[in-house]
Design an enzyme around this catalytic site. Sequence first.
Site, PDB file in Angstrom:
ATOM      1  N   SER A  32     -13.850  -4.861  49.723  1.00  0.00           N
ATOM      2  CA  SER A  32     -13.379  -5.980  48.909  1.00  0.00           C
ATOM      3  C   SER A  32     -13.432  -5.650  47.422  1.00  0.00           C
ATOM      4  CB  SER A  32     -14.227  -7.221  49.176  1.00  0.00           C
ATOM      5  OG  SER A  32     -14.229  -7.545  50.546  1.00  0.00           O
TER       6      SER A  32
HETATM    7  N1  SAH Z   1     -17.826  -6.541  53.625  1.00  0.00           N
HETATM    8  C1  SAH Z   1     -16.938  -5.393  53.697  1.00  0.00           C
HETATM    9  C2  SAH Z   1     -15.493  -5.835  53.716  1.00  0.00           C
HETATM   10  C3  SAH Z   1     -14.794  -5.225  54.876  1.00  0.00           C
HETATM   11  S1  SAH Z   1     -13.166  -5.836  55.233  1.00  0.00           S
HETATM   12  C4  SAH Z   1     -17.211  -4.416  52.569  1.00  0.00           C
HETATM   13  O1  SAH Z   1     -18.015  -4.737  51.677  1.00  0.00           O
HETATM   14  O2  SAH Z   1     -16.653  -3.336  52.583  1.00  0.00           O
HETATM   15  C5  SAH Z   1     -13.506  -6.914  56.607  1.00  0.00           C
HETATM   16  C6  SAH Z   1     -14.143  -6.300  57.820  1.00  0.00           C
HETATM   17  O3  SAH Z   1     -14.250  -7.338  58.816  1.00  0.00           O
HETATM   18  C7  SAH Z   1     -13.373  -5.180  58.487  1.00  0.00           C
HETATM   19  O4  SAH Z   1     -14.192  -4.038  58.563  1.00  0.00           O
HETATM   20  C8  SAH Z   1     -13.042  -5.719  59.885  1.00  0.00           C
HETATM   21  O5  SAH Z   1     -13.049  -4.737  60.894  1.00  0.00           O
HETATM   22  C9  SAH Z   1     -14.152  -6.745  60.084  1.00  0.00           C
HETATM   23  N2  SAH Z   1     -13.916  -7.798  61.072  1.00  0.00           N
HETATM   24  C10 SAH Z   1     -12.775  -8.484  61.332  1.00  0.00           C
HETATM   25  N3  SAH Z   1     -12.964  -9.388  62.318  1.00  0.00           N
HETATM   26  C11 SAH Z   1     -14.277  -9.279  62.686  1.00  0.00           C
HETATM   27  C12 SAH Z   1     -15.100  -9.938  63.664  1.00  0.00           C
HETATM   28  N4  SAH Z   1     -14.630 -10.904  64.458  1.00  0.00           N
HETATM   29  N5  SAH Z   1     -16.398  -9.566  63.753  1.00  0.00           N
HETATM   30  C13 SAH Z   1     -16.898  -8.582  62.964  1.00  0.00           C
HETATM   31  N6  SAH Z   1     -16.172  -7.924  62.045  1.00  0.00           N
HETATM   32  C14 SAH Z   1     -14.886  -8.260  61.903  1.00  0.00           C
END
Ligand code: SAH
Length: 211
Positions: A59
């Site tokens: 993000s």
């Molecule tokens: N917090 C992360 C942002 C990652 S983007 C950072 O700081 O880098 C969002 C993430 O949510 C992705 O890796 C995606 O695979 C995950 N995601 C999407 N749906 C999900 C679910 N139902 N349970 C767990 N993770 C999920």
Amino acid sequence: MFEKERAELAESLRRKGIKNEEVLRAIGAVPRHEFVNKTLWHLAYNDSPLPIGSQQTISQPYTVAFMTEMMDVKKGNKVLEIGTGSGYQAAVLVEMKVRVYSVEKEFDLYKETNRLLQTLGYPVATRYGDGTIGWNEFSPFDGIIVTAGAPALPETLKRQLKPGGRLVVPVGDRVAQKLYVVERLNETDFAERVIPGFKFVPLIGKEGWDN
Ligand code: SAH
């Protein structure tokens, strides 16, 4: 490495309106470049999202700071993160002395990020699976942060909050979302605040999108 860039990033977030000193200190401390591929290191301290593989993104720092500020957690609090991704948001929370539980649905990301967080010395309890149903075993939480966009408020997550705890979750369609800050007032009542203008990858799971 990149100390100057990191300090400048924190200052730029202050100018953009982030007020929580603990959040700004954490952004100034976490080596964001370690959470992206080496080919992107020159961009790691720009205030923008970056690709992290498995079609996911780390993000934008402003978004990480804003969501963390909205969750309003303190040292020693227990937080659940849905979407571990690169691990950057989790590391920012650990830097604030928060106890972090984080769930990721992409197996490769879960595995790699789990190893990275260990290597960097950020203790985070990670789990592979669907985070839309929370992590009952360790609930209730002082804060729950969802880092992917949901089609509706995930009810199960609301029920895993402590009274006084806050759920921060983007809700909308697949293109754009509003950030919902849901505070649990007591056993039955919740208060909501909605802030427009966010853009996340989709939250996929039982209480998210189908695929
Ligand atoms: N917090 C992360 C942002 C990652 S983007 C950072 O700081 O880098 C969002 C993430 O949510 C992705 O890796 C995606 O695979 C995950 N995601 C999407 N749906 C999900 C679910 N139902 N349970 C767990 N993770 C999920």
